[in-house]
Write a protein that holds these residues in place. Structure first.
Motif, PDB file in Angstrom:
ATOM      1  N   ASN A 170       1.090  -0.713  -0.384  1.00  0.00           N
ATOM      2  CA  ASN A 170       0.050  -0.058  -0.383  1.00  0.00           C
ATOM      3  C   ASN A 170       0.885   1.111   0.188  1.00  0.00           C
ATOM      4  N   GLN A 171       0.348   2.387  -1.105  1.00  0.00           N
ATOM      5  CA  GLN A 171       1.430   3.357  -1.243  1.00  0.00           C
ATOM      6  C   GLN A 171       0.201   4.652  -1.403  1.00  0.00           C
ATOM      7  N   SER A 172      -1.019   4.556  -1.654  1.00  0.00           N
ATOM      8  CA  SER A 172      -2.244   5.807  -1.985  1.00  0.00           C
ATOM      9  C   SER A 172      -3.395   4.574  -0.886  1.00  0.00           C
ATOM     10  N   ARG A 173      -4.269   6.069  -1.061  1.00  0.00           N
ATOM     11  CA  ARG A 173      -5.384   5.536  -0.065  1.00  0.00           C
ATOM     12  C   ARG A 173      -6.190   4.353  -0.902  1.00  0.00           C
ATOM     13  N   GLN A 174      -5.374   4.100  -2.598  1.00  0.00           N
ATOM     14  CA  GLN A 174      -6.269   3.158  -3.520  1.00  0.00           C
ATOM     15  C   GLN A 174      -5.709   1.325  -3.634  1.00  0.00           C
ATOM     16  N   ASP A 175      -5.052   1.591  -2.700  1.00  0.00           N
ATOM     17  CA  ASP A 175      -3.635   0.490  -3.070  1.00  0.00           C
ATOM     18  C   ASP A 175      -4.641  -0.337  -2.620  1.00  0.00           C
ATOM     19  N   PRO A 176      -5.825  -0.065  -1.463  1.00  0.00           N
ATOM     20  CA  PRO A 176      -6.374  -1.445  -0.570  1.00  0.00           C
ATOM     21  C   PRO A 176      -6.925  -1.858  -1.778  1.00  0.00           C
ATOM     22  N   LEU A 177      -7.896  -1.144  -2.934  1.00  0.00           N
ATOM     23  CA  LEU A 177      -8.767  -1.886  -3.833  1.00  0.00           C
ATOM     24  C   LEU A 177      -7.853  -3.092  -5.102  1.00  0.00           C
ATOM     25  N   ASN A 178      -6.374  -3.276  -4.888  1.00  0.00           N
ATOM     26  CA  ASN A 178      -5.653  -3.911  -5.588  1.00  0.00           C
ATOM     27  C   ASN A 178      -4.397  -5.315  -5.046  1.00  0.00           C
ATOM     28  N   TYR A 179      -4.449  -4.718  -3.788  1.00  0.00           N
ATOM     29  CA  TYR A 179      -3.857  -5.729  -3.262  1.00  0.00           C
ATOM     30  C   TYR A 179      -4.734  -6.085  -1.882  1.00  0.00           C
ATOM     31  N   PRO A 180      -4.715  -7.410  -1.254  1.00  0.00           N
ATOM     32  CA  PRO A 180      -5.422  -7.399  -0.206  1.00  0.00           C
ATOM     33  C   PRO A 180      -5.404  -6.863   1.209  1.00  0.00           C
ATOM     34  N   ILE A 181      -6.233  -6.816   1.802  1.00  0.00           N
ATOM     35  CA  ILE A 181      -5.770  -6.038   3.143  1.00  0.00           C
ATOM     36  C   ILE A 181      -5.627  -7.562   4.057  1.00  0.00           C
ATOM     37  N   ARG A 182      -3.924  -7.132   5.359  1.00  0.00           N
ATOM     38  CA  ARG A 182      -4.141  -7.500   5.938  1.00  0.00           C
ATOM     39  C   ARG A 182      -4.591  -8.114   7.558  1.00  0.00           C
ATOM     40  N   LEU A 183      -3.944  -8.966   8.433  1.00  0.00           N
ATOM     41  CA  LEU A 183      -4.756  -8.901   9.776  1.00  0.00           C
ATOM     42  C   LEU A 183      -4.853  -7.772  10.766  1.00  0.00           C
ATOM     43  N   ASN A 184      -3.670  -6.364   9.831  1.00  0.00           N
ATOM     44  CA  ASN A 184      -3.958  -5.259  10.956  1.00  0.00           C
ATOM     45  C   ASN A 184      -5.433  -4.443  10.764  1.00  0.00           C
ATOM     46  N   ASN A 185      -5.023  -4.397   9.204  1.00  0.00           N
ATOM     47  CA  ASN A 185      -6.639  -3.824   8.426  1.00  0.00           C
ATOM     48  C   ASN A 185      -8.153  -4.112   8.939  1.00  0.00           C
ATOM     49  N   LYS A 186      -7.751  -6.071   8.935  1.00  0.00           N
ATOM     50  CA  LYS A 186      -9.199  -7.108   9.058  1.00  0.00           C
ATOM     51  C   LYS A 186     -10.067  -6.436  10.463  1.00  0.00           C
ATOM     52  N   LEU A 187      -8.836  -6.295  11.328  1.00  0.00           N
ATOM     53  CA  LEU A 187      -8.857  -5.877  12.939  1.00  0.00           C
ATOM     54  C   LEU A 187      -9.755  -4.418  13.023  1.00  0.00           C
ATOM     55  N   THR A 188      -9.131  -3.158  11.986  1.00  0.00           N
ATOM     56  CA  THR A 188      -9.778  -1.572  12.099  1.00  0.00           C
ATOM     57  C   THR A 188     -10.569  -2.180  11.654  1.00  0.00           C
ATOM     58  N   ALA A 189     -11.026  -2.834  10.543  1.00  0.00           N
ATOM     59  CA  ALA A 189     -12.863  -2.379   9.923  1.00  0.00           C
ATOM     60  C   ALA A 189     -13.565  -3.255  11.086  1.00  0.00           C
ATOM     61  N   LEU A 190     -13.234  -4.580  11.742  1.00  0.00           N
ATOM     62  CA  LEU A 190     -13.732  -4.900  12.590  1.00  0.00           C
ATOM     63  C   LEU A 190     -14.094  -3.938  13.386  1.00  0.00           C
ATOM     64  N   MET A 191     -12.946  -3.212  14.323  1.00  0.00           N
ATOM     65  CA  MET A 191     -13.432  -2.016  14.999  1.00  0.00           C
ATOM     66  C   MET A 191     -14.402  -0.651  14.834  1.00  0.00           C
ATOM     67  N   ARG A 192     -14.015  -0.251  13.153  1.00  0.00           N
ATOM     68  CA  ARG A 192     -14.594   1.004  13.270  1.00  0.00           C
ATOM     69  C   ARG A 192     -16.428   0.268  13.754  1.00  0.00           C
ATOM     70  N   LEU A 193     -16.853  -1.184  12.322  1.00  0.00           N
ATOM     71  CA  LEU A 193     -18.125  -1.517  12.010  1.00  0.00           C
ATOM     72  C   LEU A 193     -18.401  -1.173  13.817  1.00  0.00           C
ATOM     73  N   VAL A 194     -18.106  -1.704  15.134  1.00  0.00           N
ATOM     74  CA  VAL A 194     -18.452  -1.684  16.103  1.00  0.00           C
ATOM     75  C   VAL A 194     -18.684  -0.234  16.703  1.00  0.00           C
ATOM     76  N   ALA A 195     -17.963   0.297  16.019  1.00  0.00           N
ATOM     77  CA  ALA A 195     -18.467   1.844  16.970  1.00  0.00           C
ATOM     78  C   ALA A 195     -19.323   2.748  16.609  1.00  0.00           C
ATOM     79  N   ILE A 196     -19.891   2.036  15.524  1.00  0.00           N
ATOM     80  CA  ILE A 196     -21.037   2.576  15.205  1.00  0.00           C
ATOM     81  C   ILE A 196     -22.600   2.567  15.582  1.00  0.00           C
TER      82      ILE A 196
END
Length: 316
Positions: free
Chosen positions: A233-259
């Motif tokens: 990942n070098q830019s904000r759009q790169d996660p569209l091309n490269y699969p997210i890893r463990l830290n991003n999976k946990l961050t996304a989950l944390m963000r959902l629970v914060a809603i």
């Protein structure tokens, strides 16, 4: 009041009112502007706690000086934009600092790019809080209450369960990102030493045992880092091309629970356990590098009269 829903200010019209900024507004009056060397700080505490949630000063917190994007910088020129919550003013007369009810976010490292990022921490649980203003040798405190949205169906246990989930995930992510910083520090030293050893032996001689071990440690570090974080990942759009890893999976989950104001679901708790176990497994493997392999490398380096590795990693 803690309000889950955000809002956008309407375009200015002749008959439009001005809504207060969401959060807790703390006002303080200074007879004169303190001299540059005088401490001015505002610390925030939950209930009777001794550890501050935040401590604001006239300088931005470390690591936040250059993290604004262009849209954030433009907002500073907008008189209706939310107030700066990073820097404390100390002007002569009346000052105001607004706490948006968010706790500090996870520790970050340079160049961090994640899909569904969550820069801030959890929102404050409804309850009692204290604010302490310090100016030089003078100190004053005041108490205030954060109230739940009366329209919300959440009970105190729901708020606390949501907070605990997010703060635990945040702290694990901070540990993870701190270890990635250490990996990168060590990698830089190992690659420099590797290049030096290769130059000294010349291209026709087989690598020394020390070089072989350096290569093996670098491969281990790369595997761990790439499991924890998507290093492409070098830019904000790169996660569209490269699969997210463990830290991003946990961050996304944390963000959902914060809603909203809800306790985490059974499914969210199950996913968090799975991701936590996977991250902890990588951190445990990394601990073996710090406690065993790096000291062994340093012994070989010392035996050859070279400069030893110096990092902030535990076990050195």
């Amino acid at each position: 009041y803690r309000l889950a829903a955000g809002f956008e200010r309407a375009e200015e019209t002749d008959n439009a009112g001005t809504n207060p900024h969401p959060g807790v507004a703390i006002y303080y009056h200074l007879a004169e502007e303190p001299a540059a060397g005088v401490e001015v700080s505002l610390a925030l505490f939950a209930g009777d706690g001794n550890e501050p949630i935040w401590t604001w000063t006239r300088k931005p917190p470390p690591g936040t000086e250059d993290d604004e994007d262009d849209s954030e910088k433009k907002k500073k020129d907008d008189p209706n934009a939310p107030p700066d919550t990073k820097v404390l003013t100390a002007d002569a007369g009346l000052n105001r600092h607004v706490w948006d009810l968010a706790y500090p976010g996870m520790e970050r490292f340079d160049g961090l790019v994640m899909w569904a990022d969550m820069p801030g921490g959890p929102l404050a649980v409804p309850g009692s809080y204290r604010a302490r203003l310090t100016v030089g040798d003078q100190r004053q405190e005041t108490e205030f209450e954060v109230w739940a949205d009366p329209r919300s169906e959440a009970d105190p246990a729901d708020y606390q369960a949501q907070f605990d989930f997010i703060i635990e995930a945040r702290d694990l992510l901070s540990r993870t990102h701190g270890e990635i910083k250490r990996i990168r520090t060590l990698r830089g030293q190992l690659e420099g030493l590797q290049k030096r050893l290769k130059q000294e032996r010349g291209g026709s001689v087989d690598p020394s045992p020390l070089e072989v071990e350096i290569t093996a440690v670098l491969e281990t570090l790369d595997t761990i880092e790439k499991t924890l974080y998507q290093t492409q990942n070098q830019s904000r759009q790169d996660p569209l091309n490269y699969p997210i890893r463990l830290n991003n999976k946990l961050t996304a989950l944390m963000r959902l629970v914060a809603i909203g104001d809800h306790a985490p679901t059974t499914q969210a708790l199950a996913v968090k356990r799975e991701l936590t176990a996977a991250i902890e497994a990588q951190l445990a493997q990394l601990q073996g590098v710090w406690s065993e392999r790096v000291p062994a490398l340093n012994q070989q380096i010392k035996d050859q009269g070279l400069d030893m590795l110096t990092t902030a990693s535990p076990g050195l």
